[in-house]
Design a protein around this motif. Structure first.
Motif, PDB file in Angstrom:
ATOM      1  N   UNK A  31       0.813  -1.211   0.000  1.00 40.49           N
ATOM      2  CA  UNK A  31       0.000   0.000   0.000  1.00 40.49           C
ATOM      3  C   UNK A  31       0.856   1.274   0.000  1.00 40.49           C
ATOM      4  N   UNK A  32       2.143   1.132  -0.261  1.00 37.02           N
ATOM      5  CA  UNK A  32       3.034   2.293  -0.366  1.00 37.02           C
ATOM      6  C   UNK A  32       2.640   3.106  -1.593  1.00 37.02           C
ATOM      7  N   UNK A  33       2.982   4.385  -1.550  1.00 34.01           N
ATOM      8  CA  UNK A  33       2.671   5.227  -2.713  1.00 34.01           C
ATOM      9  C   UNK A  33       3.661   6.366  -2.844  1.00 34.01           C
ATOM     10  N   UNK A  34       3.725   6.896  -4.056  1.00 30.79           N
ATOM     11  CA  UNK A  34       4.597   8.026  -4.381  1.00 30.79           C
ATOM     12  C   UNK A  34       3.775   9.286  -4.584  1.00 30.79           C
ATOM     13  N   UNK A  35       4.364  10.403  -4.219  1.00 28.78           N
ATOM     14  CA  UNK A  35       3.804  11.714  -4.520  1.00 28.78           C
ATOM     15  C   UNK A  35       4.886  12.479  -5.261  1.00 28.78           C
ATOM     16  N   UNK A  36       4.560  13.016  -6.414  1.00 33.16           N
ATOM     17  CA  UNK A  36       5.540  13.758  -7.203  1.00 33.16           C
ATOM     18  C   UNK A  36       5.652  15.212  -6.776  1.00 33.16           C
ATOM     19  N   UNK A  37       4.629  15.699  -6.106  1.00 32.73           N
ATOM     20  CA  UNK A  37       4.626  17.118  -5.733  1.00 32.73           C
ATOM     21  C   UNK A  37       4.444  17.271  -4.226  1.00 32.73           C
ATOM     22  N   UNK A  38       5.176  18.214  -3.671  1.00 28.60           N
ATOM     23  CA  UNK A  38       5.084  18.509  -2.245  1.00 28.60           C
ATOM     24  C   UNK A  38       3.660  18.896  -1.860  1.00 28.60           C
ATOM     25  N   UNK A  39       2.996  19.652  -2.713  1.00 30.38           N
ATOM     26  CA  UNK A  39       1.623  20.084  -2.426  1.00 30.38           C
ATOM     27  C   UNK A  39       0.687  18.901  -2.241  1.00 30.38           C
ATOM     28  N   UNK A  40       0.874  17.865  -3.060  1.00 29.10           N
ATOM     29  CA  UNK A  40       0.021  16.678  -2.952  1.00 29.10           C
ATOM     30  C   UNK A  40       0.275  15.951  -1.632  1.00 29.10           C
ATOM     31  N   UNK A  41       1.547  15.813  -1.271  1.00 26.53           N
ATOM     32  CA  UNK A  41       1.888  15.161  -0.007  1.00 26.53           C
ATOM     33  C   UNK A  41       1.266  15.911   1.166  1.00 26.53           C
ATOM     34  N   UNK A  42       1.421  17.219   1.178  1.00 26.55           N
ATOM     35  CA  UNK A  42       0.883  18.026   2.278  1.00 26.55           C
ATOM     36  C   UNK A  42      -0.635  17.883   2.354  1.00 26.55           C
ATOM     37  N   UNK A  43      -1.281  17.877   1.214  1.00 26.57           N
ATOM     38  CA  UNK A  43      -2.743  17.728   1.189  1.00 26.57           C
ATOM     39  C   UNK A  43      -3.165  16.369   1.762  1.00 26.57           C
ATOM     40  N   UNK A  44      -2.378  15.341   1.558  1.00 27.89           N
ATOM     41  CA  UNK A  44      -2.704  14.001   2.023  1.00 27.89           C
ATOM     42  C   UNK A  44      -2.261  13.742   3.460  1.00 27.89           C
ATOM     43  N   UNK A  45      -1.489  14.640   4.093  1.00 24.75           N
ATOM     44  CA  UNK A  45      -0.973  14.377   5.443  1.00 24.75           C
ATOM     45  C   UNK A  45      -2.044  13.962   6.451  1.00 24.75           C
ATOM     46  N   UNK A  46      -3.205  14.627   6.528  1.00 24.38           N
ATOM     47  CA  UNK A  46      -4.210  14.172   7.507  1.00 24.38           C
ATOM     48  C   UNK A  46      -4.647  12.719   7.278  1.00 24.38           C
ATOM     49  N   UNK A  47      -4.761  12.312   6.030  1.00 19.38           N
ATOM     50  CA  UNK A  47      -5.143  10.929   5.723  1.00 19.38           C
ATOM     51  C   UNK A  47      -3.999   9.986   6.100  1.00 19.38           C
ATOM     52  N   UNK A  48      -2.779  10.345   5.704  1.00 16.19           N
ATOM     53  CA  UNK A  48      -1.604   9.515   6.001  1.00 16.19           C
ATOM     54  C   UNK A  48      -1.435   9.350   7.508  1.00 16.19           C
ATOM     55  N   UNK A  49      -1.642  10.418   8.260  1.00 14.75           N
ATOM     56  CA  UNK A  49      -1.481  10.362   9.716  1.00 14.75           C
ATOM     57  C   UNK A  49      -2.560   9.536  10.396  1.00 14.75           C
ATOM     58  N   UNK A  50      -3.609   9.232   9.700  1.00 12.28           N
ATOM     59  CA  UNK A  50      -4.685   8.393  10.240  1.00 12.28           C
ATOM     60  C   UNK A  50      -4.379   6.904  10.061  1.00 12.28           C
ATOM     61  N   UNK A  51      -3.441   6.563   9.189  1.00 17.58           N
ATOM     62  CA  UNK A  51      -3.104   5.161   8.960  1.00 17.58           C
ATOM     63  C   UNK A  51      -2.484   4.552  10.202  1.00 17.58           C
ATOM     64  N   UNK A  52      -2.793   3.307  10.464  1.00 16.02           N
ATOM     65  CA  UNK A  52      -2.208   2.576  11.587  1.00 16.02           C
ATOM     66  C   UNK A  52      -1.750   1.206  11.105  1.00 16.02           C
ATOM     67  N   UNK A  53      -0.783   0.651  11.797  1.00 13.06           N
ATOM     68  CA  UNK A  53      -0.342  -0.706  11.474  1.00 13.06           C
ATOM     69  C   UNK A  53      -1.527  -1.639  11.648  1.00 13.06           C
ATOM     70  N   UNK A  54      -1.741  -2.543  10.712  1.00 16.24           N
ATOM     71  CA  UNK A  54      -2.889  -3.450  10.828  1.00 16.24           C
ATOM     72  C   UNK A  54      -2.749  -4.410  11.993  1.00 16.24           C
ATOM     73  N   UNK A  55      -3.876  -4.972  12.394  1.00 16.29           N
ATOM     74  CA  UNK A  55      -3.909  -5.934  13.498  1.00 16.29           C
ATOM     75  C   UNK A  55      -3.250  -7.255  13.108  1.00 16.29           C
ATOM     76  N   UNK A  56      -3.136  -7.495  11.823  1.00 13.81           N
ATOM     77  CA  UNK A  56      -2.570  -8.744  11.331  1.00 13.81           C
ATOM     78  C   UNK A  56      -1.090  -8.552  11.031  1.00 13.81           C
TER      79      UNK A  56
END
Length: 182
Positions: A82-107
């Motif tokens: 589920x890794x992903x690339x962002x080519x632009x800093x703006x895109x990464x910053x926009x996704x930070x709240x979503x990325x920060x919500x990710x947690x290691x799975x229970x499995x």
């Protein structure tokens, strides 16, 4: 040793990530790549034999342009699908709240949303473990420029799990409303 000049926006990104609780790691840094870890993405407890890793952002400046590689938290040392690339800093910053919500799975494995629903149906994980994992799952968008995750393979699996009666109506409603609402 050749030093790479700072990437445009790197200092601003460092300040932003620091304010948001990210820690710059020295374990994998090179002159061309800086790594930031988000410790809250790891589970509270890892078994002694587990070698999990927090969500990490790799700022890569090896060529003429920069890109950002994000690896979601994991309980294993295997490559995370589920890794992903962002080519632009703006895109990464926009996704930070979503990325920060990710947690290691229970499995210990990189299960898909359907896989977690099946694990619960088999009694291998509890309902609360499944729901917590699915609420913090790194859903893959169809369009990398999408503002919110759109109906991708991983999101479609939530719908399929509901259709296959692996998720109740209330579980489906909670997941789709809390996870995908704007």
């Amino acid at each position: 040793m050749k030093m790479t000049p700072p990437v445009t926006g790197t200092l601003e990104l460092a300040h932003l990530l620091t304010r948001r609780g990210w820690l710059r790691t020295t374990e994998f840094n090179t002159p061309d790549c800086t790594v930031w870890d988000y410790a809250p993405s790891l589970p509270d407890q890892l078994a002694p034999e587990q070698k999990g890793a927090p969500t990490a952002i790799f700022l890569d400046n090896t060529g003429e342009s920069e890109f950002y590689f994000v690896e979601p938290a994991t309980r294993t040392t295997q490559w995370n699908p589920y890794s992903r690339n962002f080519d632009r800093l703006e895109d990464l910053i926009q996704w930070l709240p979503v990325i920060e919500n990710w947690r290691a799975p229970r499995s210990h494995e990189h299960e898909s949303p359907m896989g977690f629903a099946r694990l619960r149906a088999q009694g291998l994980i509890t309902t609360s473990e499944m729901m917590e994992t699915l609420e913090h799952f790194p859903y893959v968008p169809v369009d990398p420029d999408a503002k919110v995750p759109s109906l991708s393979r991983t999101v479609a699996e939530i719908h399929q799990a509901h259709n296959d009666k692996l998720l109740s109506k209330n579980e489906f409603k909670l997941l789709t409303h809390n996870t995908f609402s704007t």
